[in-house]
Write an enzyme that holds these catalytic residues in place. Structure first.
Site, mmCIF file in Angstrom:
data_model
loop_
_atom_site.group_PDB
_atom_site.id
_atom_site.type_symbol
_atom_site.label_atom_id
_atom_site.label_comp_id
_atom_site.label_asym_id
_atom_site.label_seq_id
_atom_site.Cartn_x
_atom_site.Cartn_y
_atom_site.Cartn_z
ATOM 1 N N ASP A 1 1.148 -0.944 0.205
ATOM 2 C CA ASP A 1 0.195 -0.064 0.319
ATOM 3 C C ASP A 1 0.893 0.978 -0.037
ATOM 4 O OD1 ASP A 1 0.808 -0.416 2.818
ATOM 5 O OD2 ASP A 1 -1.119 0.380 3.774
ATOM 6 N N ASP B 1 -0.792 -5.505 -0.696
ATOM 7 C CA ASP B 1 -1.261 -5.896 0.266
ATOM 8 C C ASP B 1 -2.655 -5.381 0.615
ATOM 9 O OD1 ASP B 1 0.352 -4.858 2.751
ATOM 10 O OD2 ASP B 1 0.871 -3.294 1.902
ATOM 11 N N LYS C 1 -1.413 -10.342 2.049
ATOM 12 C CA LYS C 1 -0.535 -9.311 3.777
ATOM 13 C C LYS C 1 -1.435 -7.938 4.012
ATOM 14 C CE LYS C 1 2.913 -6.128 3.865
ATOM 15 N NZ LYS C 1 2.515 -5.371 5.170
ATOM 16 N N GLU D 1 -2.142 -6.093 8.327
ATOM 17 C CA GLU D 1 -1.199 -5.943 8.761
ATOM 18 C C GLU D 1 -1.751 -6.281 10.435
ATOM 19 O OE1 GLU D 1 -0.536 -1.185 9.401
ATOM 20 O OE2 GLU D 1 0.508 -1.773 6.910
ATOM 21 N N GLU E 1 8.437 -5.083 11.156
ATOM 22 C CA GLU E 1 9.047 -3.619 10.360
ATOM 23 C C GLU E 1 9.183 -2.617 11.604
ATOM 24 O OE1 GLU E 1 5.997 -1.620 7.594
ATOM 25 O OE2 GLU E 1 7.426 0.048 7.791
#
Ligand code: KIV
Length: 266
Positions: free
Chosen positions: A49, A88, A118, A120, A187
């Protein structure tokens, strides 16, 4: 096909951890870049993204839509033969309900041909991850700094420095494993926390600004090749100065046109 030419699949990514082979992932947003990365042997081509800030001119990833990710994923898909194509899920495409997440992930697979998605988050998204995996969609998790939570955390900064924060991130990582994620991005966490998570999780960890101990590394295309020449990030090593090269070449072209040297008379 030689072994290094063989198609990268989700089981192969998992196997790489068992074999101790590092995984290489790079963000990618268009077809010609995808072709170059694929020919270079990059394992995972990732439509992040981060297309929002690197390509669309947004300040952060929050405005990115499903249509944006679909559009760029289709372009990347057309350029890739060997690598795994991962997309994403943009902000608010999976947080509202597991049903909506499943529908949106399904669109990325069916309409754009991506092979995995993916999301988050850790424990909070685990039920959604479980649902998508049960439907046959491989999911990569993402813990530590989660840029879609920017408004909550205030600014991009290292996560997991305090013991309770580190414990929460470890628990998030375990929740992703339990939910069936095939890998996870770590991250902006301290290297020793990334090492601990990498050692205690059976699935690959892919780090960005998380030190050298992860099972793989991910970098942003524009950072890696100098396409954001005025941006200096501590975790980035530039492998090319393409931004400077393009700026100089464009200036030479403009000079040639203005001076009547282009096109050359025949
Ligand atoms: O969108 C993105 O570029 C990412 C990477 C930082 C992993 O999520």
């Amino acid at each position: 096909m030689t072994a290094s030419d063989s198609k990268v699949t989700v089981p192969l990514i998992r196997k790489k951890k068992e074999r101790g082979e590092k995984i290489v992932m790079v963000t990618c947003y268009d077809c010609p870049s995808a072709r170059l990365l694929d020919e270079a042997g990059i394992d995972i081509l990732f439509i992040g993204d981060s297309v929002g800030n690197n390509v669309l001119g947004y300040e952060n990833t929050l405005p990115v839509t499903m249509d944006d990710v679909l559009h760029h994923s289709k372009a990347v898909r057309r350029g890739v033969k060997r690598g795994l194509v991962l997309a994403d899920m943009p902000f608010m495409s999976y947080q509202v309900s597991a049903e909506e997440a499943l529908t949106n992930a399904g669109r990325l697979v069916k309409e754009a041909g991506v092979e995995a998605v993916k999301v988050e988050g850790g424990a909070a998204v685990a039920p959604t991850v479980e649902r998508m995996v049960a439907a046959g969609i491989p999911v990569m998790g993402h813990v530590g700094l989660t840029p879609q939570s920017l408004n909550l955390i205030g600014r991009y900064r290292v996560q997991g420095k305090q013991p309770d924060d580190a414990e929460r991130i470890r628990a998030d990582a375990r929740a992703l494993v339990q939910a069936g994620a095939f890998a996870m991005v770590l991250e902006l966490v301290p290297a020793n926390l990334a090492r601990t998570i990498t050692e205690e999780c059976p699935i690959p960890t892919i780090g960005i600004a998380a030190g050298p101990h992860c099972d793989g590394q991910v970098q942003v295309f524009h950072d890696l090749f100098g396409l954001n020449p005025d941006l200096n990030l501590r975790h980035v090593t530039r492998y090319a100065e393409a931004g400077q090269t393009i700026r100089d070449a464009a200036a030479r072209f403009a000079d040639d046109v203005r001076a009547g040297r282009f096109p050359a008379s025949s």
